[in-house]
Design an enzyme around this catalytic site. Sequence first.
Site, PDB file in Angstrom:
ATOM      1  N   LYS A   1       8.175  -4.956  15.347  1.00 53.47           N
ATOM      2  CA  LYS A   1       8.276  -3.623  14.739  1.00 53.47           C
ATOM      3  C   LYS A   1       9.055  -2.690  15.673  1.00 53.47           C
ATOM      4  CE  LYS A   1       6.594  -2.103  11.494  1.00 53.47           C
ATOM      5  NZ  LYS A   1       7.189  -1.948  10.134  1.00 53.47           N
TER       6      LYS A   1
ATOM      7  N   GLN B   1       0.835  -1.217   0.000  1.00 55.86           N
ATOM      8  CA  GLN B   1       0.000   0.000   0.000  1.00 55.86           C
ATOM      9  C   GLN B   1       0.860   1.254   0.000  1.00 55.86           C
ATOM     10  OE1 GLN B   1      -3.779  -0.176   2.373  1.00 55.86           O
ATOM     11  NE2 GLN B   1      -2.475  -1.313   3.779  1.00 55.86           N
ATOM     12  N   VAL B   2       1.822   1.304   0.930  1.00 57.67           N
ATOM     13  CA  VAL B   2       2.664   2.495   1.049  1.00 57.67           C
ATOM     14  C   VAL B   2       3.738   2.491  -0.033  1.00 57.67           C
ATOM     15  CG1 VAL B   2       4.249   3.753   2.569  1.00 57.67           C
ATOM     16  CG2 VAL B   2       2.206   2.671   3.525  1.00 57.67           C
TER      17      VAL B   2
ATOM     18  N   THR C   1       4.517   1.426  13.823  1.00 57.13           N
ATOM     19  CA  THR C   1       3.085   1.176  14.000  1.00 57.13           C
ATOM     20  C   THR C   1       2.561   1.589  15.380  1.00 57.13           C
ATOM     21  OG1 THR C   1       1.479  -0.633  14.219  1.00 57.13           O
ATOM     22  CG2 THR C   1       3.762  -1.197  14.624  1.00 57.13           C
TER      23      THR C   1
ATOM     24  N   TYR D   1       3.600  -8.889  16.428  1.00 52.56           N
ATOM     25  CA  TYR D   1       3.915  -7.967  15.326  1.00 52.56           C
ATOM     26  C   TYR D   1       4.466  -6.649  15.897  1.00 52.56           C
ATOM     27  CZ  TYR D   1       2.645  -4.285  11.922  1.00 52.56           C
ATOM     28  OH  TYR D   1       2.643  -3.179  11.093  1.00 52.56           O
TER      29      TYR D   1
ATOM     30  N   ALA E   1       7.269  -5.143   4.939  1.00 55.25           N
ATOM     31  CA  ALA E   1       7.092  -5.570   6.328  1.00 55.25           C
ATOM     32  C   ALA E   1       6.249  -6.835   6.335  1.00 55.25           C
ATOM     33  CB  ALA E   1       6.387  -4.482   7.147  1.00 55.25           C
TER      34      ALA E   1
HETATM   35  N1  LIG Z   1      -1.205  -1.608   7.140  1.00 55.92           N
HETATM   36  C1  LIG Z   1      -1.347  -0.960   8.296  1.00 55.92           C
HETATM   37  O1  LIG Z   1      -2.459  -0.791   8.806  1.00 55.92           O
HETATM   38  C2  LIG Z   1      -0.137  -0.395   8.993  1.00 55.92           C
HETATM   39  C3  LIG Z   1      -0.317   0.265  10.225  1.00 55.92           C
HETATM   40  C4  LIG Z   1       0.800   0.798  10.864  1.00 55.92           C
HETATM   41  C5  LIG Z   1       2.040   0.668  10.300  1.00 55.92           C
HETATM   42  N2  LIG Z   1       2.190   0.021   9.116  1.00 55.92           N
HETATM   43  C6  LIG Z   1       3.544  -0.129   8.551  1.00 55.92           C
HETATM   44  O2  LIG Z   1       3.588   0.585   7.308  1.00 55.92           O
HETATM   45  C7  LIG Z   1       4.513  -0.064   6.427  1.00 55.92           C
HETATM   46  C8  LIG Z   1       3.840  -0.319   5.093  1.00 55.92           C
HETATM   47  O3  LIG Z   1       2.706  -1.144   5.317  1.00 55.92           O
HETATM   48  P1  LIG Z   1       1.669  -1.503   4.154  1.00 55.92           P
HETATM   49  O4  LIG Z   1       0.316  -1.349   4.732  1.00 55.92           O
HETATM   50  O5  LIG Z   1       2.030  -0.790   2.905  1.00 55.92           O
HETATM   51  O6  LIG Z   1       1.974  -3.054   4.020  1.00 55.92           O
HETATM   52  P2  LIG Z   1       1.598  -4.072   2.841  1.00 55.92           P
HETATM   53  O7  LIG Z   1       0.613  -3.458   1.916  1.00 55.92           O
HETATM   54  O8  LIG Z   1       1.286  -5.360   3.520  1.00 55.92           O
HETATM   55  O9  LIG Z   1       2.981  -4.187   2.071  1.00 55.92           O
HETATM   56  C9  LIG Z   1       4.070  -4.858   2.632  1.00 55.92           C
HETATM   57  C10 LIG Z   1       4.965  -5.254   1.494  1.00 55.92           C
HETATM   58  O10 LIG Z   1       6.046  -6.047   2.027  1.00 55.92           O
HETATM   59  C11 LIG Z   1       6.374  -6.972   1.021  1.00 55.92           C
HETATM   60  N3  LIG Z   1       7.047  -8.151   1.546  1.00 55.92           N
HETATM   61  C12 LIG Z   1       6.537  -9.154   2.305  1.00 55.92           C
HETATM   62  N4  LIG Z   1       7.468 -10.088   2.534  1.00 55.92           N
HETATM   63  C13 LIG Z   1       8.594  -9.690   1.879  1.00 55.92           C
HETATM   64  C14 LIG Z   1       9.897 -10.239   1.711  1.00 55.92           C
HETATM   65  N5  LIG Z   1      10.233 -11.420   2.275  1.00 55.92           N
HETATM   66  N6  LIG Z   1      10.797  -9.559   0.974  1.00 55.92           N
HETATM   67  C15 LIG Z   1      10.462  -8.388   0.383  1.00 55.92           C
HETATM   68  N7  LIG Z   1       9.246  -7.813   0.495  1.00 55.92           N
HETATM   69  C16 LIG Z   1       8.320  -8.458   1.252  1.00 55.92           C
HETATM   70  C17 LIG Z   1       5.050  -7.396   0.433  1.00 55.92           C
HETATM   71  O11 LIG Z   1       5.312  -7.894  -0.852  1.00 55.92           O
HETATM   72  P3  LIG Z   1       4.182  -8.647  -1.728  1.00 55.92           P
HETATM   73  O12 LIG Z   1       3.201  -7.600  -2.078  1.00 55.92           O
HETATM   74  O13 LIG Z   1       4.926  -9.118  -2.887  1.00 55.92           O
HETATM   75  O14 LIG Z   1       3.645  -9.716  -0.830  1.00 55.92           O
HETATM   76  C18 LIG Z   1       4.273  -6.103   0.438  1.00 55.92           C
HETATM   77  O15 LIG Z   1       4.348  -5.446  -0.802  1.00 55.92           O
HETATM   78  C19 LIG Z   1       4.980  -1.327   7.159  1.00 55.92           C
HETATM   79  O16 LIG Z   1       6.194  -1.051   7.804  1.00 55.92           O
HETATM   80  C20 LIG Z   1       3.906  -1.552   8.201  1.00 55.92           C
HETATM   81  O17 LIG Z   1       4.405  -2.259   9.334  1.00 55.92           O
HETATM   82  C21 LIG Z   1       1.129  -0.496   8.437  1.00 55.92           C
END
Ligand SMILES: NC(=O)c1ccc[n+]([C@@H]2O[C@H](COP(=O)([O-])OP(=O)(O)OC[C@H]3O[C@@H](n4cnc5c(N)ncnc54)[C@H](OP(=O)(O)O)[C@@H]3O)[C@@H](O)[C@H]2O)c1
Length: 306
Positions: free
Chosen positions: A139, A19-20, A108, A135, A67
Amino acid sequence: MTRDDGGPPRVFITGSRGQVGWELRRALAPFGVIEAHDLDTLDLLDERAAREAVRKFKPDVIINAAAYTAVDKAESDKETCRLLNTAAPAALADEAEKLGAWMVHYSTDYVFGGNKDGNGRPRTEDDAPAPANYYGETKLAGDMAIRERASKHLIFRTSWVYASRGSNFLLTMLRLFEKGGEIRVVDDQIGSPTWARYLADVTAMSLRRAMERGPRVSGVYNVTSAGSVSWFGFAGEILEYSREMFPAVDAVLLPIPSEEYPTAAARPKWSVLSADKAARVFGIRAVPRKDAARLCIDEVKERRLK
Ligand SMILES: NC(=O)c1ccc[n+]([C@@H]2O[C@H](COP(=O)([O-])OP(=O)(O)OC[C@H]3O[C@@H](n4cnc5c(N)ncnc54)[C@H](OP(=O)(O)O)[C@@H]3O)[C@@H](O)[C@H]2O)c1
C-alpha cells in the site's frame, strides 16, 4: 462543477462492490457521470484492460477503491497483493496524468508499525512510515507511485474500516453475538474505527474543493473518525448498541493480548491518525467515533429486525 465543455465531470470508480466503493457510488452520484467497475467488469490484474477502460471513458476523476485487503493472506499471496496494491494504482495514476484527471486513492494505517510513541501522539501524514506487514508495504509503494505519477492526487489514509455490508470487524462481532458465549478480543491494539460511508462523503466533499483549488492541494490526508479505542473496547460498544437485536443471548467479551490471537501478518499496536490536515485544508470535521458506529448499527438493525 462542470468540465470545460460544459458537461458534468466524469468519474471512473474501481472496487465498486467493496465497502468504500459501494458507498462512493452513492456519494458521488450528484457529482457527475459515473462509470463504476467491480471485479466482474474490470480485473485490475489485467493492466492493459485497466488502461484501455480508462482511455475509453476519459474521466476527469479516477477513484481507486479496489485493493487486496486480505491482510493475513497477503503474507503468502505476495505477487497478487503487489500487483493490486502497487502496480494497478501506478497504472491508473499514469492514465490520470495523461488525461489531466484527478487520481483518488485510499491508504492505510498499516503503513505504520510498532507501538505508541512516548507521548501517545496520533500519527501525521509527515511521520516516517515503517509498514507493519506485507499488505502495508504494498500500500505504501502504491501511495508513492501515485505521488510520483499523478500531479493531481488525493490519497486518503484511513483505518479499521467497517460498513453495514461487506467483510469487517463490526459485522463479525454481530455474527458472534448472535451465537452467544465467550468472545475473546484483542485489547492492546488501539485505532480509530471508520465508517465507509463517512469516508465516501469526505471523498466527495474534498474532491469538490480540490477541483476548485487545483494541484497545490494534492497529497496524503488522514481521514478517520475522531477518538480511539482498542478492538476489545470497540466490541463492547457494538454489543451495547446492538443489545436489542439479541435479547435472549448472553455474549461475554474477554480482553486478550495480541500474543493470544496470532495472525500471519503483524498488526501495529498504535494506529491512531491525526485528522488535522484534512480539517485545515478541506474543512473536514472528524465524525465522533461512537456516533458513526451507532448509525451503522442502526442500519443493520433495521434490516435484521424486519
Ligand atoms: N478495510 C479496512 O479496514 C481498510 C483500512 C485501511 C485502509 N483501507 C483501504 O481502503 C480501500 C477500500 O477498502 P475496503 O474496505 O472498501 O475494501 P474491500 O471491501 O475489501 O473492497 C475491495 C474491492 O476490491 C475489489 N477487487 C479485488 N481484487 C480485484 C481485482 N483483481 N480487480 C478489480 N477489483 C478487485 C474487490 O472486488 P470483489 O468485491 O469483487 O472481490 C472489492 O470490491 C482500500 O484501498 C483499502 O486498502 C481499508
